[in-house]
Design an enzyme around this catalytic site. Sequence first.
Site, PDB file in Angstrom:
ATOM      1  N   LEU A  78      -6.892  -5.156  12.716  1.00 36.10           N
ATOM      2  CA  LEU A  78      -5.919  -4.130  13.123  1.00 36.10           C
ATOM      3  C   LEU A  78      -6.688  -2.824  13.220  1.00 36.10           C
ATOM      4  CD1 LEU A  78      -2.877  -3.224  13.526  1.00 36.10           C
ATOM      5  CD2 LEU A  78      -2.952  -2.584  11.127  1.00 36.10           C
ATOM      6  N   VAL A  80      -6.993   1.154  15.197  1.00 36.88           N
ATOM      7  CA  VAL A  80      -6.503   2.225  16.072  1.00 36.88           C
ATOM      8  C   VAL A  80      -7.702   3.107  16.415  1.00 36.88           C
ATOM      9  CG1 VAL A  80      -5.042   4.296  16.132  1.00 36.88           C
ATOM     10  CG2 VAL A  80      -4.137   2.143  15.216  1.00 36.88           C
ATOM     11  N   GLU A 112      -6.637  -9.526   4.676  1.00 36.95           N
ATOM     12  CA  GLU A 112      -7.607  -9.030   3.703  1.00 36.95           C
ATOM     13  C   GLU A 112      -7.985  -7.615   4.118  1.00 36.95           C
ATOM     14  OE1 GLU A 112      -8.647 -12.095   5.213  1.00 36.95           O
ATOM     15  OE2 GLU A 112      -8.011 -13.394   3.581  1.00 36.95           O
ATOM     16  N   ASN A 117     -10.947   0.676   1.387  1.00 33.87           N
ATOM     17  CA  ASN A 117     -10.258   1.187   2.587  1.00 33.87           C
ATOM     18  C   ASN A 117      -8.875   1.722   2.203  1.00 33.87           C
ATOM     19  OD1 ASN A 117      -9.269   1.756   5.125  1.00 33.87           O
ATOM     20  ND2 ASN A 117      -9.937  -0.181   6.050  1.00 33.87           N
ATOM     21  N   TYR A 124      -0.557  -0.514   4.581  1.00 36.61           N
ATOM     22  CA  TYR A 124       0.041  -1.823   4.319  1.00 36.61           C
ATOM     23  C   TYR A 124       1.042  -1.765   3.164  1.00 36.61           C
ATOM     24  CZ  TYR A 124      -3.808  -3.495   7.257  1.00 36.61           C
ATOM     25  OH  TYR A 124      -4.681  -3.702   8.297  1.00 36.61           O
TER      26      TYR A 124
END
Length: 171
Positions: A78, A80, A112, A117, A124
């Site tokens: 994922l 951006v 994961e 991060n 999330y």
Amino acid sequence: MNAVERRPLVTGQRPMTVTDLDQVMAIELQAYPFPWSRGHFTDSLAAGYQADLRVVGRELLGYCVAMPGVEELHLLNLTVAPAHEGQGHARALLAHLAEVARAQKAVQIWLEVRESNARARRLYERWGFEAIGLRKGYYPAALGQREHAVVMRWTLDPAAAEPGAAAHGLD
Ligand SMILES: CC(C)(COP(=O)(O)OP(=O)(O)OC[C@H]1O[C@@H](n2cnc3c(N)ncnc32)[C@H](O)[C@@H]1OP(=O)(O)O)[C@@H](O)C(=O)NCCC(=O)NCCS
């Protein structure tokens, strides 16, 4: 200004194809110290994984890749584009994946994320994912070191709207 220029650009999702991979790789290389290779994307597309772009007009804002499983999706990537962070595009991609999951009768999305991060973990967690485990030394890190992965899971509530879509009025 002519009629074409006045038409508003549409922001939304569309499937990723191999012809998008130059643009995808340009973002991937900016976004990660240890990026996916082009081969990771071509293999994912060849395997029929769920791979989608978030776009505004012809411009690529971000993308996601997820592997379907039995009643679950495993989110593998994922991302951006750095220039478009903080505008809700990751949440829009999560809302899109939630729709995909529901359509496939999946009940959970797994992922994961690097322990360090913080931005992604916060995204999330605010979405509703819970940390359920640690994969030790899962990721490569600087100076030949390894980094743990936090395993996260989101269980879909078939009766509820996605939290991201509700909070930010995403399309
Ligand atoms: C992590 C990442 C995907 C987040 O993408 P993003 O598009 O910036 O995330 P969003 O904008 O959807 O959400 C981030 C923040 O913006 C806020 N936001 C959401 N919609 C918004 C909007 N319309 N306008 C302004 N802010 C908004 C969110 O609430 C969130 O804030 P919070 O951290 O206080 O909850 C992105 O930083 C990235 O690609 N990083 C590098 C790659 C990476 O680490 N990927 C994850 C691997 S597991």
